[in-house]
Design a protein around this motif. Structure first.
Motif, short mmCIF file in Angstrom:
data_model
loop_
_atom_site.label_atom_id
_atom_site.label_comp_id
_atom_site.label_asym_id
_atom_site.label_seq_id
_atom_site.Cartn_x
_atom_site.Cartn_y
_atom_site.Cartn_z
N LEU A 80 3.44 -22.01 -38.98
CA LEU A 80 2.31 -21.13 -39.28
C LEU A 80 2.42 -20.63 -40.72
O LEU A 80 3.51 -20.32 -41.19
CB LEU A 80 2.33 -19.90 -38.37
N LYS A 81 1.28 -20.52 -41.38
CA LYS A 81 1.27 -19.90 -42.71
C LYS A 81 1.22 -18.38 -42.62
O LYS A 81 1.51 -17.70 -43.59
CB LYS A 81 0.12 -20.43 -43.55
N ASP A 82 0.88 -17.86 -41.44
CA ASP A 82 0.78 -16.40 -41.28
C ASP A 82 1.25 -16.03 -39.87
O ASP A 82 0.57 -16.32 -38.89
CB ASP A 82 -0.66 -15.96 -41.51
N MET A 83 2.41 -15.39 -39.80
CA MET A 83 2.99 -15.05 -38.49
C MET A 83 2.17 -14.01 -37.73
O MET A 83 2.38 -13.82 -36.54
CB MET A 83 4.43 -14.58 -38.68
N THR A 84 1.18 -13.38 -38.36
CA THR A 84 0.33 -12.45 -37.61
C THR A 84 -0.48 -13.20 -36.55
O THR A 84 -1.03 -12.58 -35.65
CB THR A 84 -0.62 -11.64 -38.52
N ASN A 85 -0.53 -14.53 -36.64
CA ASN A 85 -1.21 -15.34 -35.62
C ASN A 85 -0.32 -15.63 -34.40
O ASN A 85 -0.76 -16.30 -33.48
CB ASN A 85 -1.70 -16.65 -36.22
N GLU A 108 7.33 -19.39 -39.89
CA GLU A 108 6.31 -19.16 -40.91
C GLU A 108 6.72 -19.92 -42.17
O GLU A 108 7.88 -19.89 -42.57
CB GLU A 108 6.19 -17.67 -41.21
N VAL A 109 5.75 -20.61 -42.75
CA VAL A 109 5.99 -21.38 -43.97
C VAL A 109 5.03 -20.90 -45.05
O VAL A 109 3.97 -20.36 -44.76
CB VAL A 109 5.81 -22.90 -43.72
N SER A 110 5.40 -21.14 -46.29
CA SER A 110 4.53 -20.70 -47.39
C SER A 110 3.38 -21.67 -47.64
O SER A 110 2.36 -21.29 -48.20
CB SER A 110 5.34 -20.53 -48.67
N ALA A 111 3.55 -22.93 -47.22
CA ALA A 111 2.49 -23.91 -47.43
C ALA A 111 2.67 -25.06 -46.44
O ALA A 111 3.77 -25.33 -45.96
CB ALA A 111 2.54 -24.46 -48.85
N ILE A 119 -1.92 -24.18 -39.66
CA ILE A 119 -1.03 -24.44 -38.52
C ILE A 119 -0.74 -25.93 -38.44
O ILE A 119 -1.60 -26.76 -38.76
CB ILE A 119 -1.66 -23.94 -37.19
N GLU A 120 0.46 -26.25 -38.02
CA GLU A 120 0.86 -27.63 -37.75
C GLU A 120 1.84 -27.60 -36.59
O GLU A 120 2.67 -26.69 -36.50
CB GLU A 120 1.51 -28.25 -38.99
N ILE A 121 1.74 -28.57 -35.69
CA ILE A 121 2.62 -28.63 -34.52
C ILE A 121 3.17 -30.05 -34.37
O ILE A 121 2.40 -31.02 -34.38
CB ILE A 121 1.90 -28.23 -33.22
N GLU A 122 4.50 -30.14 -34.24
CA GLU A 122 5.13 -31.41 -33.89
C GLU A 122 5.70 -31.27 -32.49
O GLU A 122 5.95 -30.15 -32.03
CB GLU A 122 6.21 -31.79 -34.91
N ALA A 123 5.90 -32.41 -31.82
CA ALA A 123 6.31 -32.34 -30.42
C ALA A 123 7.19 -33.51 -30.02
O ALA A 123 7.14 -34.59 -30.64
CB ALA A 123 5.09 -32.29 -29.51
#
Length: 128
Positions: A80-85, A108-111, A119-123
């Protein structure tokens, strides 16, 4: 060791020389899925909810191409770019997964790969 590339048609990650997923035995390793449609266009710029839904759709589509599904996901890593999510992620887990819920890492990542992505999800999943 037999590795099988898994992809949708069209494959939006092909221009980046990334496999959407790799199947090895009974496991499927899914690359990070972002809010891109099948033509590689960003979905939901400035709309976290729309991006998250597209990410889960992409994840489900790639898993289906591998004869798996969200029900067979063992582990996810969520960027996530924003942990408030984070509270929205809890609701999305409940909506898209079922007990026993997958193991999960969230950071949380900066970019991400493209500046518009939130958002990005790996599985990792078992085959059906």
């Amino acid at each position: 060791m037999k590795l099988e590339q898994i992809k949708t048609t069209p494959d939006p990650l092909e221009p980046f020389h990334i496999s959407q997923a790799i199947r090895h035995g009974e496991l499927v390793y899914v690359s990070g899925q972002a809010a891109l449609d099948l033509e590689g266009n960003i979905v939901g710029v400035d709309d976290f909810d729309a991006q998250a839904e597209q990410v889960f759709k992409n994840l489900a589509d790639v898993l289906a191409a591998a004869d798996s599904s969200l029900a067979h996901v063992i582990k996810v890593t969520i960027f996530l770019k924003d942990m408030t999510n984070f509270p929205k992620i809890i609701a999305l887990r409940e909506q898209h997964f079922s007990p026993p819920y997958p193991a999960d890492t969230i950071v949380e990542v900066s970019a991400l790969a493209l500046p518009e992505l939130d958002i990005e999800i790996e599985a990792i999943a078992a085959t059906a």
